[in-house]
Design a protein around this motif. Structure first.
Motif, PDB file in Angstrom:
ATOM      1  N   VAL A   1       0.815  -1.205   0.000  1.00  0.00           N
ATOM      2  CA  VAL A   1       0.000   0.000   0.000  1.00  0.00           C
ATOM      3  C   VAL A   1       0.854   1.263   0.000  1.00  0.00           C
ATOM      4  O   VAL A   1       2.029   1.247   0.355  1.00  0.00           O
ATOM      5  CB  VAL A   1      -0.938   0.027   1.236  1.00  0.00           C
ATOM      6  CG1 VAL A   1      -1.952  -1.098   1.180  1.00  0.00           C
ATOM      7  CG2 VAL A   1      -0.150  -0.016   2.538  1.00  0.00           C
ATOM      8  N   GLU A   2       0.222   2.345  -0.426  1.00  0.00           N
ATOM      9  CA  GLU A   2       0.720   3.698  -0.225  1.00  0.00           C
ATOM     10  C   GLU A   2      -0.312   4.334   0.693  1.00  0.00           C
ATOM     11  O   GLU A   2      -1.520   4.145   0.521  1.00  0.00           O
ATOM     12  CB  GLU A   2       0.807   4.458  -1.548  1.00  0.00           C
ATOM     13  CG  GLU A   2       1.347   5.862  -1.382  1.00  0.00           C
ATOM     14  CD  GLU A   2       1.490   6.615  -2.706  1.00  0.00           C
ATOM     15  OE1 GLU A   2       2.007   7.739  -2.669  1.00  0.00           O
ATOM     16  OE2 GLU A   2       1.054   6.095  -3.758  1.00  0.00           O
ATOM     17  N   PHE A   3       0.137   5.075   1.700  1.00  0.00           N
ATOM     18  CA  PHE A   3      -0.818   5.645   2.639  1.00  0.00           C
ATOM     19  C   PHE A   3      -0.321   6.970   3.184  1.00  0.00           C
ATOM     20  O   PHE A   3       0.864   7.269   3.170  1.00  0.00           O
ATOM     21  CB  PHE A   3      -1.139   4.662   3.765  1.00  0.00           C
ATOM     22  CG  PHE A   3       0.031   4.299   4.653  1.00  0.00           C
ATOM     23  CD1 PHE A   3       0.109   4.780   5.947  1.00  0.00           C
ATOM     24  CD2 PHE A   3       1.052   3.471   4.193  1.00  0.00           C
ATOM     25  CE1 PHE A   3       1.177   4.451   6.761  1.00  0.00           C
ATOM     26  CE2 PHE A   3       2.108   3.121   5.007  1.00  0.00           C
ATOM     27  CZ  PHE A   3       2.177   3.624   6.297  1.00  0.00           C
ATOM     28  N   MET A   4      -1.302   7.780   3.610  1.00  0.00           N
ATOM     29  CA  MET A   4      -1.029   9.079   4.224  1.00  0.00           C
ATOM     30  C   MET A   4      -1.529   9.049   5.654  1.00  0.00           C
ATOM     31  O   MET A   4      -2.575   8.454   5.939  1.00  0.00           O
ATOM     32  CB  MET A   4      -1.745  10.202   3.470  1.00  0.00           C
ATOM     33  CG  MET A   4      -1.206  10.437   2.080  1.00  0.00           C
ATOM     34  SD  MET A   4      -2.072  11.771   1.212  1.00  0.00           S
ATOM     35  CE  MET A   4      -1.523  13.179   2.152  1.00  0.00           C
ATOM     36  N   VAL A   5      -0.761   9.688   6.530  1.00  0.00           N
ATOM     37  CA  VAL A   5      -1.160   9.785   7.931  1.00  0.00           C
ATOM     38  C   VAL A   5      -1.198  11.245   8.341  1.00  0.00           C
ATOM     39  O   VAL A   5      -0.556  12.098   7.742  1.00  0.00           O
ATOM     40  CB  VAL A   5      -0.197   9.008   8.860  1.00  0.00           C
ATOM     41  CG1 VAL A   5      -0.226   7.518   8.558  1.00  0.00           C
ATOM     42  CG2 VAL A   5       1.217   9.567   8.782  1.00  0.00           C
ATOM     43  N   LYS A   6      -1.978  11.503   9.369  1.00  0.00           N
ATOM     44  CA  LYS A   6      -2.031  12.835   9.961  1.00  0.00           C
ATOM     45  C   LYS A   6      -1.898  12.674  11.467  1.00  0.00           C
ATOM     46  O   LYS A   6      -2.520  11.795  12.068  1.00  0.00           O
ATOM     47  CB  LYS A   6      -3.337  13.541   9.615  1.00  0.00           C
ATOM     48  CG  LYS A   6      -3.395  14.941  10.196  1.00  0.00           C
ATOM     49  CD  LYS A   6      -4.568  15.714   9.687  1.00  0.00           C
ATOM     50  CE  LYS A   6      -4.489  17.130  10.259  1.00  0.00           C
ATOM     51  NZ  LYS A   6      -5.435  18.021   9.663  1.00  0.00           N
ATOM     52  N   GLN A   7      -1.090  13.549  12.061  1.00  0.00           N
ATOM     53  CA  GLN A   7      -0.902  13.513  13.498  1.00  0.00           C
ATOM     54  C   GLN A   7      -2.055  14.232  14.185  1.00  0.00           C
ATOM     55  O   GLN A   7      -2.393  15.364  13.846  1.00  0.00           O
ATOM     56  CB  GLN A   7       0.422  14.172  13.871  1.00  0.00           C
ATOM     57  CG  GLN A   7       0.779  14.012  15.330  1.00  0.00           C
ATOM     58  CD  GLN A   7       2.154  14.578  15.631  1.00  0.00           C
ATOM     59  OE1 GLN A   7       2.592  15.520  14.997  1.00  0.00           O
ATOM     60  NE2 GLN A   7       2.826  13.993  16.593  1.00  0.00           N
ATOM     61  N   GLY A   8      -2.657  13.547  15.152  1.00  0.00           N
ATOM     62  CA  GLY A   8      -3.766  14.131  15.902  1.00  0.00           C
ATOM     63  C   GLY A   8      -3.295  14.908  17.113  1.00  0.00           C
ATOM     64  O   GLY A   8      -2.103  14.958  17.424  1.00  0.00           O
ATOM     65  N   ARG A   9      -4.226  15.495  17.818  1.00  0.00           N
ATOM     66  CA  ARG A   9      -3.899  16.256  19.028  1.00  0.00           C
ATOM     67  C   ARG A   9      -3.255  15.388  20.089  1.00  0.00           C
ATOM     68  O   ARG A   9      -2.511  15.881  20.923  1.00  0.00           O
ATOM     69  CB  ARG A   9      -5.165  16.904  19.598  1.00  0.00           C
ATOM     70  CG  ARG A   9      -5.623  18.068  18.777  1.00  0.00           C
ATOM     71  CD  ARG A   9      -6.796  18.778  19.433  1.00  0.00           C
ATOM     72  NE  ARG A   9      -7.649  19.245  18.344  1.00  0.00           N
ATOM     73  CZ  ARG A   9      -8.913  18.927  18.199  1.00  0.00           C
ATOM     74  NH1 ARG A   9      -9.516  18.175  19.073  1.00  0.00           N
ATOM     75  NH2 ARG A   9      -9.599  19.373  17.175  1.00  0.00           N
ATOM     76  N   ASP A  10      -3.528  14.090  20.058  1.00  0.00           N
ATOM     77  CA  ASP A  10      -2.932  13.173  21.031  1.00  0.00           C
ATOM     78  C   ASP A  10      -1.553  12.688  20.581  1.00  0.00           C
ATOM     79  O   ASP A  10      -0.976  11.812  21.201  1.00  0.00           O
ATOM     80  CB  ASP A  10      -3.855  11.982  21.277  1.00  0.00           C
ATOM     81  CG  ASP A  10      -4.080  11.129  20.034  1.00  0.00           C
ATOM     82  OD1 ASP A  10      -3.595  11.504  18.934  1.00  0.00           O
ATOM     83  OD2 ASP A  10      -4.754  10.094  20.154  1.00  0.00           O
ATOM     84  N   ALA A  11      -1.017  13.241  19.503  1.00  0.00           N
ATOM     85  CA  ALA A  11       0.313  12.951  18.941  1.00  0.00           C
ATOM     86  C   ALA A  11       0.385  11.621  18.198  1.00  0.00           C
ATOM     87  O   ALA A  11       1.424  11.293  17.651  1.00  0.00           O
ATOM     88  CB  ALA A  11       1.405  13.019  20.006  1.00  0.00           C
ATOM     89  N   SER A  12      -0.699  10.855  18.148  1.00  0.00           N
ATOM     90  CA  SER A  12      -0.663   9.606  17.391  1.00  0.00           C
ATOM     91  C   SER A  12      -1.006   9.888  15.930  1.00  0.00           C
ATOM     92  O   SER A  12      -1.674  10.869  15.610  1.00  0.00           O
ATOM     93  CB  SER A  12      -1.627   8.577  17.974  1.00  0.00           C
ATOM     94  OG  SER A  12      -2.952   9.003  17.820  1.00  0.00           O
ATOM     95  N   TYR A  13      -0.508   9.028  15.058  1.00  0.00           N
ATOM     96  CA  TYR A  13      -0.746   9.173  13.627  1.00  0.00           C
ATOM     97  C   TYR A  13      -1.863   8.243  13.197  1.00  0.00           C
ATOM     98  O   TYR A  13      -1.875   7.070  13.564  1.00  0.00           O
ATOM     99  CB  TYR A  13       0.526   8.865  12.837  1.00  0.00           C
ATOM    100  CG  TYR A  13       1.578   9.929  12.996  1.00  0.00           C
ATOM    101  CD1 TYR A  13       1.566  11.073  12.199  1.00  0.00           C
ATOM    102  CD2 TYR A  13       2.572   9.810  13.949  1.00  0.00           C
ATOM    103  CE1 TYR A  13       2.514  12.065  12.342  1.00  0.00           C
ATOM    104  CE2 TYR A  13       3.533  10.804  14.102  1.00  0.00           C
ATOM    105  CZ  TYR A  13       3.500  11.927  13.298  1.00  0.00           C
ATOM    106  OH  TYR A  13       4.433  12.906  13.453  1.00  0.00           O
ATOM    107  N   ARG A  14      -2.796   8.779  12.404  1.00  0.00           N
ATOM    108  CA  ARG A  14      -3.916   7.997  11.889  1.00  0.00           C
ATOM    109  C   ARG A  14      -3.900   8.060  10.361  1.00  0.00           C
ATOM    110  O   ARG A  14      -3.555   9.075   9.772  1.00  0.00           O
ATOM    111  CB  ARG A  14      -5.231   8.553  12.423  1.00  0.00           C
ATOM    112  CG  ARG A  14      -5.414   8.305  13.906  1.00  0.00           C
ATOM    113  CD  ARG A  14      -6.688   8.965  14.426  1.00  0.00           C
ATOM    114  NE  ARG A  14      -6.832   8.783  15.852  1.00  0.00           N
ATOM    115  CZ  ARG A  14      -6.199   9.498  16.777  1.00  0.00           C
ATOM    116  NH1 ARG A  14      -5.372  10.452  16.422  1.00  0.00           N
ATOM    117  NH2 ARG A  14      -6.379   9.266  18.059  1.00  0.00           N
TER     118      ARG A  14
END
Length: 153
Positions: free
Chosen positions: A110-123
């Motif tokens: 896969v190719e995927f994009m993540v975004k860091q949330g306010r809790d510092a985890s990446y989704r």
């Protein structure tokens, strides 16, 4: 001497001893004492490289190692990310709303994009299969994100 006076005198004497011992810990003349903020800064974990001007968004290529039963969490063995300071590793990612994992399974490249949330985890905010969707299947999503400063949902 009454018991109350004896207690007060004892506490005063202990206070003097404590203050005298505190002088032993002061820095020598000319030295500057570290403030609590200096100490915290020295011991802090720096995340400056994790959030560039892209709002903590990065993308990488990898192989799915597991999809949880509720299809809201993936474990991916991935290479280094572009956009955030994260090297190659195997780790788990939560899923942002709107991402459908029903067509993904263990072993998919896969190719995927993540975004860091306010809790510092990446989704995971976007994901595609390289073998069925193309080698750079997120190019359109990334182009849109770069031109608008965010990814369309």
């Amino acid at each position: 001497m009454t018991p109350l006076n004896l207690i007060a005198v004892s506490l005063f004497a202990f206070g003097l001893v404590a203050c005298d011992n505190a002088r032993d810990t002061l820095p020598a003349s000319g030295d500057t004492a570290a403030t609590p903020m200096d100490i915290a800064e020295d011991n802090a974990m720096h995340h400056a490289g994790h959030k560039a001007g892209n709002g903590g968004i990065g993308h990488a290529f990898g192989t799915i190692r597991s999809v949880d039963d509720e299809q809201d969490f993936l474990t991916i063995e991935h290479g280094p990310f572009e956009g955030i300071a994260m090297g190659a590793m195997t780790m788990g990612f939560g899923i942002m709303g709107g991402v459908d994992l029903s067509r993904f399974s263990e072993g998919d490249e896969v190719e995927f994009m993540v975004k860091q949330g306010r809790d510092a985890s990446y989704r995971i905010m976007a994901i595609c299969k390289k073998n069925t969707d193309g080698a750079n299947c997120l190019d359109g999503v990334m182009d849109h994100q770069e031109s608008n400063g965010k990814v369309a949902e």
